[in-house]
Design an enzyme around this catalytic site. Structure first.
Site, PDB file in Angstrom:
ATOM      1  N   SER A  90     -23.461 -55.362   8.527  1.00  0.00           N
ATOM      2  CA  SER A  90     -24.336 -54.376   9.167  1.00  0.00           C
ATOM      3  C   SER A  90     -25.805 -54.638   8.841  1.00  0.00           C
ATOM      4  CB  SER A  90     -24.002 -52.963   8.675  1.00  0.00           C
ATOM      5  OG  SER A  90     -22.656 -52.675   8.897  1.00  0.00           O
TER       6      SER A  90
HETATM    7  N1  SAH Z   1     -18.869 -53.790   5.061  1.00  0.00           N
HETATM    8  C1  SAH Z   1     -18.943 -55.160   5.494  1.00  0.00           C
HETATM    9  C2  SAH Z   1     -19.090 -55.330   6.986  1.00  0.00           C
HETATM   10  C3  SAH Z   1     -17.903 -54.829   7.704  1.00  0.00           C
HETATM   11  S1  SAH Z   1     -17.599 -55.550   9.271  1.00  0.00           S
HETATM   12  C4  SAH Z   1     -20.034 -55.920   4.791  1.00  0.00           C
HETATM   13  O1  SAH Z   1     -20.760 -55.342   3.976  1.00  0.00           O
HETATM   14  O2  SAH Z   1     -20.168 -57.113   5.050  1.00  0.00           O
HETATM   15  C5  SAH Z   1     -16.064 -54.710   9.542  1.00  0.00           C
HETATM   16  C6  SAH Z   1     -14.909 -55.326   8.805  1.00  0.00           C
HETATM   17  O3  SAH Z   1     -13.785 -54.454   8.964  1.00  0.00           O
HETATM   18  C7  SAH Z   1     -14.500 -56.680   9.327  1.00  0.00           C
HETATM   19  O4  SAH Z   1     -14.523 -57.627   8.300  1.00  0.00           O
HETATM   20  C8  SAH Z   1     -13.074 -56.446   9.847  1.00  0.00           C
HETATM   21  O5  SAH Z   1     -12.213 -57.553   9.691  1.00  0.00           O
HETATM   22  C9  SAH Z   1     -12.634 -55.269   9.002  1.00  0.00           C
HETATM   23  N2  SAH Z   1     -11.511 -54.467   9.520  1.00  0.00           N
HETATM   24  C10 SAH Z   1     -11.214 -54.162  10.800  1.00  0.00           C
HETATM   25  N3  SAH Z   1     -10.108 -53.396  10.865  1.00  0.00           N
HETATM   26  C11 SAH Z   1      -9.693 -53.214   9.590  1.00  0.00           C
HETATM   27  C12 SAH Z   1      -8.603 -52.517   8.991  1.00  0.00           C
HETATM   28  N4  SAH Z   1      -7.702 -51.856   9.719  1.00  0.00           N
HETATM   29  N5  SAH Z   1      -8.492 -52.547   7.640  1.00  0.00           N
HETATM   30  C13 SAH Z   1      -9.384 -53.216   6.875  1.00  0.00           C
HETATM   31  N6  SAH Z   1     -10.427 -53.894   7.389  1.00  0.00           N
HETATM   32  C14 SAH Z   1     -10.592 -53.889   8.728  1.00  0.00           C
END
Ligand code: SAH
Length: 240
Positions: A90
């Site tokens: 983000s």
């Molecule tokens: N917080 C992260 C950015 C998140 S991007 C950072 O600081 O870099 C969103 C993430 O959520 C992605 O890596 C994606 O693979 C994950 N995601 C999507 N669905 C999910 C689920 N059901 N459980 C866990 N992670 C999930």
């Protein structure tokens, strides 16, 4: 005599080489320190973030080490960045805003859904007691876990799995942050939120609203914050 001179020359060469390498390291860290200070002033404070814990954490965590090397030079810019596997880290302001709204004081146990690069988890780890973070993509979970360990974030626990189910063994949590967008908040996560706890989540599909839920006497109090754009939550939520 000649050999002696050659030895001295070689020594000089090695020393010059070493000091050159040293100054490169220094140059690199001062570039990042400066970029981080600018980021905090122009993107974080200027937009109204005042929590000193959040500001200090954003000043400290080396965001450029959490993104792929080909985009590291953009790490402190005012936008999200690709982190591989079609996922994104983000925008710095959104990380700060979500963290501030959790209103952490230092003794909390926090659950994050969507570890991604591990950057948000690192920020949280400097403010809360323990951070539990779940990532559904195995390669991202592994890279983030290694990166956090190498960088000394010892109070972060990374698990690969579907965040829909939460982390029952470690529940309840004082705060939950969901960094992917579900159409609605998974019930297990609401159940794992402690009384008085705060949960922040981008809710929606095409249109998403960053939403804060507070559990007060077992009831959820909802506050809508701002429209946002996150990658969708995957896994079990898609079967609902
Ligand atoms: N917080 C992260 C950015 C998140 S991007 C950072 O600081 O870099 C969103 C993430 O959520 C992605 O890596 C994606 O693979 C994950 N995601 C999507 N669905 C999910 C689920 N059901 N459980 C866990 N992670 C999930």
């Amino acid at each position: 005599m000649c050999i002696q001179m050659m030895k001295s020359l070689m020594l000089m060469f090695i020393c010059v080489g070493a000091s050159c390498a040293n100054s490169n390291v220094q140059k690199e860290s001062s570039w990042a320190d400066l970029a981080r200070r600018n980021m905090v002033e122009r993107q974080i404070r200027a937009r109204g973030i005042t929590d000193t814990n959040v500001i200090n954490a954003m000043l400290k965590v080396e965001r450029h080490t959490f993104v792929p090397t080909n985009v590291a030079r953009f790490a402190y810019e005012d936008y999200p960045l690709p982190i591989g596997e079609g996922q994104t880290i983000s925008q710095p302001y959104i990380v700060a805003l979500m963290t501030e709204r959790l209103d952490l004081k230092g003794d909390e146990r926090v659950l994050e859904i969507g570890t991604g690069s591990g950057y948000q988890a690192a920020i949280l780890s400097l403010i809360a007691r323990e951070v539990y973070t779940i990532e559904i993509v195995p390669s991202l979970a592994q890279t983030a876990a290694e990166r956090l360990k190498v960088s000394g974030y010892t109070n972060v626990f990374v698990k690969c799995g579907d965040g829909f189910l939460g982390w029952p063994d470690a529940a309840p949590f004082d705060a939950i942050i969901i960094t992917c967008a579900p159409p609605e908040v998974p019930q297990p996560l609401i159940d794992q939120l402690a009384e008085g706890g705060r949960l922040i989540v981008p809710i929606g599909e095409d249109f998403q609203m960053l939403t804060l839920l507070e559990k007060i006497e077992g009831q959820l109090q909802k506050t809508e914050i701002t429209p946002v754009l996150f990658v969708p939550m995957k896994g079990l939520i898609e079967e609902k």
